[in-house]
Design an enzyme around this catalytic site. Structure first.
Site, PDB file in Angstrom:
ATOM      1  N   CYS A 118       4.495   5.127  -2.014  1.00 45.55           N
ATOM      2  CA  CYS A 118       4.848   3.998  -1.150  1.00 45.55           C
ATOM      3  C   CYS A 118       3.677   3.577  -0.271  1.00 45.55           C
ATOM      4  O   CYS A 118       2.912   4.404   0.211  1.00 45.55           O
ATOM      5  CB  CYS A 118       6.020   4.368  -0.244  1.00 45.55           C
ATOM      6  SG  CYS A 118       7.601   4.475  -1.087  1.00 45.55           S
ATOM      7  N   ARG A 123      -0.572   8.379   5.109  1.00 43.10           N
ATOM      8  CA  ARG A 123       0.240   9.580   4.918  1.00 43.10           C
ATOM      9  C   ARG A 123      -0.679  10.652   4.331  1.00 43.10           C
ATOM     10  O   ARG A 123      -0.608  10.973   3.161  1.00 43.10           O
ATOM     11  CB  ARG A 123       1.429   9.290   3.990  1.00 43.10           C
ATOM     12  CG  ARG A 123       2.338   8.189   4.502  1.00 43.10           C
ATOM     13  CD  ARG A 123       3.339   7.718   3.459  1.00 43.10           C
ATOM     14  NE  ARG A 123       4.562   8.488   3.473  1.00 43.10           N
ATOM     15  CZ  ARG A 123       5.612   8.227   2.697  1.00 43.10           C
ATOM     16  NH1 ARG A 123       5.575   7.216   1.850  1.00 43.10           N
ATOM     17  NH2 ARG A 123       6.697   8.962   2.755  1.00 43.10           N
ATOM     18  N   ILE A 331       7.786   8.094  12.865  1.00 43.72           N
ATOM     19  CA  ILE A 331       7.365   8.955  11.762  1.00 43.72           C
ATOM     20  C   ILE A 331       6.180   8.347  11.014  1.00 43.72           C
ATOM     21  O   ILE A 331       5.135   8.986  10.848  1.00 43.72           O
ATOM     22  CB  ILE A 331       8.534   9.212  10.789  1.00 43.72           C
ATOM     23  CG1 ILE A 331       9.750   9.780  11.542  1.00 43.72           C
ATOM     24  CG2 ILE A 331       8.099  10.164   9.678  1.00 43.72           C
ATOM     25  CD1 ILE A 331       9.505  11.109  12.215  1.00 43.72           C
TER      26      ILE A 331
END
EC number: 2.5.1.7
Length: 422
Positions: A118, A123, A331
């Site tokens: 994604c 990340r 997050i």
């Protein structure tokens, strides 16, 4: 490229079966690399990400058979032929990094491409790598690949303190530690149900693990792991997504296989918004109590807090709530890409960094919109169910990564929704 056509048409009534958890299954499948005996997973979801992980494991020499229409996966890694996970497969999905720890623990070496998946901000895999380094692994990042080697005698037990809570890093370290020499203690570990499910499966294979579900997990390494049969836990994100369908449209839907403990913080917000959630013998029953939904504030947090993977869907609900809601994403960065598409449908949303302010309107309007990621795609479908007119959601290949037969499940409850082949 396929698209989804949705016509807003009022209430939903019926039952929706909830599949096994994608994120749990994507961690359970690489666990086969820890043993030369068979691993059988039941209640597996039938999704494109599962097929991608299947391709990756097969490229390493593992055997993966899909049985009973894909709901049972029979895996075996008795004779790996390769320890290199190539970019062409790994780039499709970030969970591919989860083959690193098991290969390193069992055979002492692995080469894994840096992952894709994604497009949701940064990340990084640093937390995975630091955990493995703490166990003695030598790591070299070059040419877009992680080259990993265990010390002579194998990985060693260690105290690993995660500076940030990370589900993937906890999973990689947990699997690697099962075959490490000595005791490994994971501190500030992720507490998600998917972690608990992985630990239970590993224990069935012979691992010695204590503390899963808490922030401290202790693993006593063993010489070898055996085979097992394990049911994949219910998908709490699919569960929460379909709980929002009657919340947005009105009506009453029973979610078969749903469990309240999987979505506790989410249920608290639904209750505050005026949504009824009741436990039944077969799952959960969800209904809108009276009139218009009330505005609520939401802040995403690691489990047991409000899940980031339900933030986009919750925003779709709050677009038509009475009052102003504030959603704070703590997050991932850049995870409000669905907001401009909802605005095209008449939503009033202002985004400033990691915070979105949503002022509810009485009705959304159907419009052509574009999915930007997995959870955004389903949030637009939910919004379309409550909108006047037709909504066409394009680029729904994202949807197929995480939702099994979404149009069939919703149409069975009365939704006017169909897939348009591209």
């Amino acid at each position: 490229m396929d698209s989804i056509l949705v016509k807003g048409n009022g209430e939903l009534r019926g039952q929706i079966p909830i599949a096994g958890a994608k994120n749990a299954c994507l961690a359970l499948m690489p666990a086969t690399l820890l043993s030369d005996e068979p691993l059988t997973l039941t209640n597996a979801p039938r999704l494109s990400d599962i097929r991608t992980m299947t391709q990756l494991l097969q490229s390493l020499g593992a055997e993966v058979a899909s049985l009973q229409g894909g709901q049972v996966l029979a895996l075996s890694s008795h004779a790996l032929t390769d320890h290199r996970a190539d970019y062409d497969i790994v780039r499709k999905m970030r969970a591919s990094i989860l083959v690193l720890g098991p290969m390193l623990a069992r055979d002492g070496h692995a080469v894994v491409s840096l992952p894709g998946g994604c497009a949701i901000g940064a990340r990084p895999v640093d937390l995975h790598l630091k955990a493995l380094e703490a166990m003695g692994a030598e790591l070299d990042l070059r040419d877009g690949y992680i080259h990993a080697k265990a010390p002579a005698g194998g990985l060693k037990g260690a105290r690993v303190v995660f500076p940030l809570v990370s589900v993937g890093a906890t999973e990689n370290a947990l699997m690697a530690a099962t075959l490490a020499k000595g005791t490994t203690v994971l501190e500030n570990a992720a507490r998600e149900p998917e972690i608990v499910d992985l630990a239970r499966c590993l224990r069935r294979m012979g691992a010695q693990i204590e503390g899963e579900g808490s922030s401290t997990i202790t693993i006593e390494g063993v010489d070898r792991l055996g085979g097992a049969t394990h049911p994949v836990v219910t998908d709490r994100i699919e569960l929460g997504t379909y709980m929002l369908a009657p919340a947005i449209c009105g009506g009453e839907v029973e979610l078969l296989g749903g469990r309240i403990e999987l979505v506790g913080a989410f249920c608290e917000k639904l209750d505050a918004a005026g949504i009824s959630v009741e436990e039944t013998e077969r799952g959960l029953r969800v209904a809108r109590k009276n009139g218009r939904v009330k505005a609520v504030d939401v802040m995403t947090e690691p489990f047991p807090g409000f899940p980031t993977d339900l933030q986009a869907q919750m925003m779709a609900l709050l677009c038509t709530a009475e009052g102003t809601s504030v959603l704070e994403e703590r997050i991932f960065e850049n995870r409000f890409m669905h907001a401009p598409e909802l605005i095209r449908m008449g939503a009033r949303i202002e985004v400033h960094g990691g915070t979105a302010t949503v002022t509810g309107v009485e009705k959304l309007r159907g419009a052509p919109v574009m999915a930007t990621d997995l959870r955004a795609s389903v949030s637009l479908i939910l919004a379309g169910l409550a909108a006047e007119g037709e909504t066409i959601v394009s680029r729904v290949y994202h949807l197929d990564r995480g939702y099994e037969r979404v149009e069939e499940k919703l149409s069975a409850c009365g939704a006017q929704i169909r897939r348009i082949p591209g």
